[in-house]
Design an enzyme around this catalytic site. Structure first.
Site, PDB file in Angstrom:
ATOM      1  N   TYR A 117     -35.177 -32.615 -12.994  1.00 34.33           N
ATOM      2  CA  TYR A 117     -35.975 -31.387 -13.087  1.00 34.33           C
ATOM      3  C   TYR A 117     -37.321 -31.620 -13.774  1.00 34.33           C
ATOM      4  CZ  TYR A 117     -31.653 -28.948 -11.781  1.00 34.33           C
ATOM      5  OH  TYR A 117     -30.523 -28.515 -11.135  1.00 34.33           O
ATOM      6  N   LYS A 132     -22.903 -40.414 -11.455  1.00 32.85           N
ATOM      7  CA  LYS A 132     -22.785 -40.836 -10.051  1.00 32.85           C
ATOM      8  C   LYS A 132     -23.166 -42.327 -10.033  1.00 32.85           C
ATOM      9  CE  LYS A 132     -22.225 -39.926  -5.635  1.00 32.85           C
ATOM     10  NZ  LYS A 132     -20.888 -39.718  -5.077  1.00 32.85           N
ATOM     11  N   ASP A 183     -18.679 -35.977  -7.940  1.00 32.63           N
ATOM     12  CA  ASP A 183     -18.000 -35.334  -6.801  1.00 32.63           C
ATOM     13  C   ASP A 183     -16.530 -35.104  -7.118  1.00 32.63           C
ATOM     14  OD1 ASP A 183     -18.155 -38.077  -6.869  1.00 32.63           O
ATOM     15  OD2 ASP A 183     -18.234 -38.375  -4.704  1.00 32.63           O
ATOM     16  N   ASP A 197     -26.066 -28.414 -14.413  1.00 36.12           N
ATOM     17  CA  ASP A 197     -26.491 -27.121 -13.882  1.00 36.12           C
ATOM     18  C   ASP A 197     -25.445 -26.625 -12.879  1.00 36.12           C
ATOM     19  OD1 ASP A 197     -27.948 -24.954 -13.079  1.00 36.12           O
ATOM     20  OD2 ASP A 197     -29.582 -26.067 -12.153  1.00 36.12           O
ATOM     21  N   ASP A 210     -21.955 -23.759 -13.586  1.00 35.67           N
ATOM     22  CA  ASP A 210     -21.725 -22.519 -12.834  1.00 35.67           C
ATOM     23  C   ASP A 210     -20.351 -22.526 -12.182  1.00 35.67           C
ATOM     24  OD1 ASP A 210     -24.099 -21.465 -13.583  1.00 35.67           O
ATOM     25  OD2 ASP A 210     -24.792 -20.995 -11.558  1.00 35.67           O
TER      26      ASP A 210
END
Ligand code: NAD
Length: 364
Positions: free
Chosen positions: A144, A194, A226, A250, A254
């Site tokens: 980001y 990852k 994943d 992020d 959620d």
């Protein structure tokens, strides 16, 4: 009993923000009086209300107050009338600006199931029952913020670029924070990356493994993002502290949020460094929900997200775990009593925002 001065800035913000922070303040006052702490409260402007009164969503006066306080409790920001305003004049700009000013680099999302709300989870009861984890998301680095970034070129050559970048120092400080947190909990840390594909993740995994040597009491495991997305649904109880980088956090936070039911219940904390060599950690606390313009001003909003955020503040900024637990326990009691706001679908007439706040105070 030791007395501590708790210097707190309240930024009620917009919509239901003032309603829910009012109840959180009442609860803080009750805890301070019960445990003999001195509460030093200031109030400031942030978001739409700040634009209206000063022209800026994060006025310099608010920045001054936030830097002087040990912790800040925000309500919510956002007003429909600013939906089409330019980015600099939007209430949400105030949020990003205050996070930056306070240099908060670790975002904490506690995810806990409450017995009384178990049926509001989208998962089967036996899967979600007993879930109690914290997601620690790195907040100021990664994809980001990395450069180069942008869109360039034309036609079929037009391309978008973002850069995922992490330095050792950025990984180390958030990892140390997460290990410290694990020490105070069930001493289990799952680092999510990852590393089968990304170099930033390979460095992430190496640095976290090195830091783990300083925390031999904490059991560390690594998980690919994943797989983690699956495990949060299949077996959420296996997690204690879940540490991850900005974008993965992020998304996963959620996913974690919906495990436990209503958005009105969820707290969030963003932590920076210790303040001036003290044991007080700079922190910014806010319920996860927004300003809910559809129910603002009606005394209907669920204040528990703001109240639990105030509990998190006592635990993470001031290291007052017993005081925080008093709030969490009172919240559980209120949920079990069924005197809750409409979003939690009570069997009887819904309670008002103020009644729920008062009920929490009464049971502390
Ligand atoms: P929202 O969270 O404000 O509302 C979504 C839905 O949940 C609404 O139906 C609302 O009534 C309900 N809800 C939210 N909080 C509740 C509570 N405490 N009790 C009962 N019901 C509650 O999200 P939105 O509608 O997408 O956004 C509204 C405004 O809030 C927008 O301007 C948005 O930019 C802003 N926003 C701010 C924050 C923040 O301040 N951190 C976060 C998200 C959205």
């Amino acid at each position: 009993m030791s007395t501590m001065e708790l210097k707190i800035l309240i930024l009620p913000g917009d919509g239901i923000g003032p309603e829910v922070t009012r109840e959180a303040v009442k609860v803080l006052e009750r805890v301070a009086s019960k445990f003999n702490h001195a509460l030093s409260l200031k109030e400031g402007l942030l978001g739409g209300i700040a634009i209206k009164k000063t022209g800026s969503p994060f006025p310099p006066e608010t920045e001054k107050l936030a830097l002087a306080a040990d912790a800040t409790l925000m309500g919510a920001v956002g007003l429909p009338e600013y939906d089409n305003a330019p980015p600099e004049k939007r209430p949400e700009k105030g949020l990003l600006a205050i996070r930056k000013a306070l240099k908060v680099y670790a975002n904490l999302r506690p995810i806990k199931t409450y017995k009384a709300l178990i049926d509001s989870s989208p998962l089967k009861n036996h899967l979600v029952e007993g879930t109690d984890m914290i997601i620690v998301r790195e907040l100021t680095g990664g994809l980001y913020y990395g450069t180069p970034r942008g869109i360039s070129g034309q036609g079929s050559e037009e391309k978008g670029v973002n850069t995922m970048v992490y330095t050792r120092a950025e990984i180390e400080r958030v990892a140390r924070y997460a290990f410290g947190l694990a020490l105070k909990r069930r001493r289990k840390l799952t680092s999510v990356d990852k590393s089968n594909v990304l170099e930033t993740s390979q460095l992430w995994r190496r640095v976290v493994t090195e830091i783990a040597k300083d925390y031999p009491e904490v059991a560390l495991d690594h998980m690919l993002v994943d797989n983690c997305a699956m495990q949060l649904i299949l077996n959420p109880k296996r997690f204690d502290v879940l540490l991850t980088e900005n974008m993965f956090g992020d998304i996963l936070s959620d996913e974690g949020a919906v495990l436990t039911g209503s958005i009105g219940m969820l707290p969030s904390a963003s932590i920076g460094d210790k303040k001036g060599g003290s044991e007080v950690w700079v922190g910014l606390y806010e319920p996860v929900h927004g300003s809910a313009p559809d129910i603002a001003g009606q005394n209907k909003a669920n204040p528990l997200g703001a109240i639990i955020s105030a509990g998190a503040m006592l635990a993470y900024t001031f290291n007052l775990q017993e005081e925080a637990n008093a709030i969490y326990k009172a919240v559980e009691g209120v949920l079990e009593s069924g005197r809750v706001t409409a979003d939690l679908h009570p069997k009887n007439k819904p309670a008002t925002t103020a009644e729920v706040g008062q009920a929490v105070c009464d049971s502390i």
